[in-house]
Enzyme design. Sequence first.
Site, mmCIF file in Angstrom:
data_model
loop_
_atom_site.group_PDB
_atom_site.id
_atom_site.type_symbol
_atom_site.label_atom_id
_atom_site.label_comp_id
_atom_site.label_asym_id
_atom_site.label_seq_id
_atom_site.Cartn_x
_atom_site.Cartn_y
_atom_site.Cartn_z
ATOM 1 N N GLY A 22 -2.787 -3.965 16.563
ATOM 2 C CA GLY A 22 -3.641 -4.863 17.323
ATOM 3 C C GLY A 22 -3.982 -4.347 18.704
ATOM 4 O O GLY A 22 -4.982 -4.765 19.289
ATOM 5 N N LYS A 41 -1.447 6.757 22.315
ATOM 6 C CA LYS A 41 -1.934 5.439 21.912
ATOM 7 C C LYS A 41 -3.210 5.151 22.695
ATOM 8 O O LYS A 41 -3.177 5.030 23.921
ATOM 9 C CB LYS A 41 -0.895 4.341 22.165
ATOM 10 N N ASP A 134 6.516 -8.915 20.783
ATOM 11 C CA ASP A 134 5.996 -8.582 19.462
ATOM 12 C C ASP A 134 7.035 -7.773 18.692
ATOM 13 O O ASP A 134 6.720 -6.771 18.052
ATOM 14 C CB ASP A 134 4.684 -7.800 19.582
ATOM 15 N N LYS A 136 9.257 -6.715 15.748
ATOM 16 C CA LYS A 136 9.171 -6.786 14.298
ATOM 17 C C LYS A 136 9.615 -5.434 13.755
ATOM 18 O O LYS A 136 9.604 -4.420 14.481
ATOM 19 C CB LYS A 136 7.741 -7.089 13.848
#
Length: 880
Positions: A22, A41, A134, A136
């Site tokens: 995202g 990135k 975030d 995970k």
Amino acid sequence: MALTKGTHLGPYEVETLIGSGGMGDVYRARDLKLNRTIAIKVLREASIASPERRARFDQEAQSIAALNHPNIVTIHSVEESDGVLFLTMEYLDGKPLSDLIPRGGLPLERFLNLSIPLADAISAAHQKGITHRDLKPANVMVTTDGRLKVLDFGLAKLVEAAPVDAAMTGLPTAPVTGEGRIVGTVAYMSPEQAEAKPVDHRSDIFSLGVMLYELATGERPFKGDTSISVISSIVKDSPRAITELNQTHPRDLAQIVRRCLVKDPSRRYQTAVDLRNELEEVKQLLESGELARGSLPSAGSAHRTFKRTAWLLAGSSVGVLLLVLLALRLRSIPVTTGPTLANPVLIAGSVAIEMRPAWSPDGHMLAYQSDQSGKQDIWIAQVSGGPAINRTAGFRGDSQLPRWSPNGRQIAFYSEQDGAGTYLMSALAGSARKVAAMPNGLGEMPAAWSPDGSELAYPALDSASRIGLERLNVQNATRRQGPLPGDAARLDVTWSPDGRFVAYVDQAGSYTSQVTRVWVLRLSDGRAHAITDGRTEEWSPSWSPDSRTIYFSSNRGGPRDLWQQRLDGDGAPVGPPERVTTGVDVLQAAVSPDGKRVAYAKGRKVANVWRVPVLGDRAATWADAQQITVDQAHIEFFDISPDGERLAVQSDRNGNPDIWVLPASGGEMQQITSDPTPDWAPQWSPDGREIAYYAFRSGRREIWIVPVGGGPARQLTHAGGLHGKWSPDGATIFYSGAGGFYSIPAAGGEPRRVGEDRPVGMSNPAGARAISHDGRWFAAYNEKGIWRVALAGGDPVLITKMQGRFAKWFPDGHSIVFVYGANLWQATVDGKAPRPLTNFVGRRGYLEQDPVTDERYVYFSWREDISDIWLMDVVSPGRR
């Protein structure tokens, strides 16, 4: 915008796309400037479209890039090229954690080996005030060599990407960081995050609980067909216990996971440190054999004692009677607990080092020292928030150790300006004046205010050059002196609120000693009580408001924590010290005037081993350097094995300085010693089978020898000794002793003096480790340069006029390596001009004192301490 192979972003060449999310796309790339593989990135333009978002991103990305932890991916830089904003970071070869979770969950050992470093990484970032938001399994990598790395720490907050599922776009939003959205992957969100409420670090703990649940069972705890139904489950449902889905896991672990998943943030683990410690305890019980799968141990509790006694006695009527009596006895004993700390709040956190908090009398402000400006200064911050003020910005040299006057108008502090000493300044504005000089050799010491504000107390030398307590009347400048019992240095003086006592730290030996003792001195008659045993490291005594309890920082239980010692009316200890925190890394602490809060410096000394090649044509740079250890620990002394394959290091990675061994190129560390007192300065035997070191086990520093392959250590010296150095044949050990160098047979025997360790006007803190490999020479230095001194006697010979430090010999005996400024240098005994071995620029920190070389590489320790100021509430003790 997708990038193709061969695209150049500044000095980086894109090789291939390795992932998308995202926040942007991730590419493997080549750093052409440093000739290394990295990851890039590229951030989506919509994520940082506004100038406000871009400005905030640039500011907060600096904090994230400053994270230095072995289980957090390293961000090298934030850059922009041709309008493309991107981050460069270390490239990881491995698989995401999401690909490694089998059906039914992981075995317990594998679960603990992944979950403990995961919790540790999250804790390290939280300590810097950074939350992930975030978490995970897809954001955690496990490399091919088994290392766990958390990705994208803090980037969800910085970028604030759009919701990941179109079904969520109609959900309400609420401000989280000023312009909030629901950020994160739905299945791993906390209830407060899913409802778009304000979140803090405890939201990460919930997300971590979801991950732990999935690692343990292979299933997610909250499920649904749509994002809305998953969110509804997170907010309302209670998942099944992990032991229902995987019966091989103990119920202790089920309780840990369940506590992470509590809906109310105030009832979860309040810090990731606490979670990590609970997981580590499960691992320790498993390894010791005390933990059986599906059992519910409660280590150290009366409940566990009762259950074990029941098992042993249940077979007899006598046993039944004893059980009844034991149960009644346990119920009749009131268990008094000490105070606990809760609700941690970061007061001062940055890439700088913040230490030594001191309360204003009204409890509204904190003074502390920070090197944010490039030197140590005194800063003042409002506890309620707002920008901090640098009160000594114009001072020359370091200013440290603030102490607030009882009326709140002045601050006493130590400063190097115009000669070392104690200064007074107005708390909020105005200049400072020097009120007491600090004699050479006493170091940096805080001054303590009397409760009425009329006097300052601090260590000083009396007419016989003994260290005593000097009390200065701040109004008329009169002084009086009294005794201050102890062994060597006296530090950290603090006055009790009732005015009857002062507490202080006594430090044996040098000012960098890791063995200290807390004393309480009764001012009426000079009687003193040692309230700690002087076998570990204690610092920063602080009084309770009623003057009946001393709080102090200690590593006696492993990691540095806050402890307390209760006192009687005469200042003598009552019972043993009690631990207040667990695994918090408390460097110093100060109790608020009302006793309801504790301000503390949370951090530790951090120094890791690096190596650079000895290059013939140029000085090595950071691009040539290889980091060998990656701990948040302090490695002060180390040595390279004779075959160049292994390092022996002194590390406090478990809280106490111990001896460890690891491959010279980096890798898993093997613990060699584990005594609760410190072990220092390992030195390999010529055959590589033993290590000599000095230890405090007998109550003073002595030389010990331990076999590397296992077996008990043996004490070699019995009249004091440190910095052992083996002779080439391994038959003898040189060491520093009382007033000189000594040698002693390695098999044991009588020592004999062989030379002066401090020739006139010279020194070398490396001691006997500064003796050449052939045992003939000693490297010493003074203000004129570095000298070669023969152990057999004779005039010193100047090697170089450079005023270097910590000189050590190359194995060939013809040159030395030494520290000068921020770099390593080499000088030869033939009088040639010294040459720099390194050219280190652009990295925070400094060289430690113990470089060693095998002629191919120079190994050195680079110091990068971490410390921030935190605040916690004191929860009063209770009874049950």
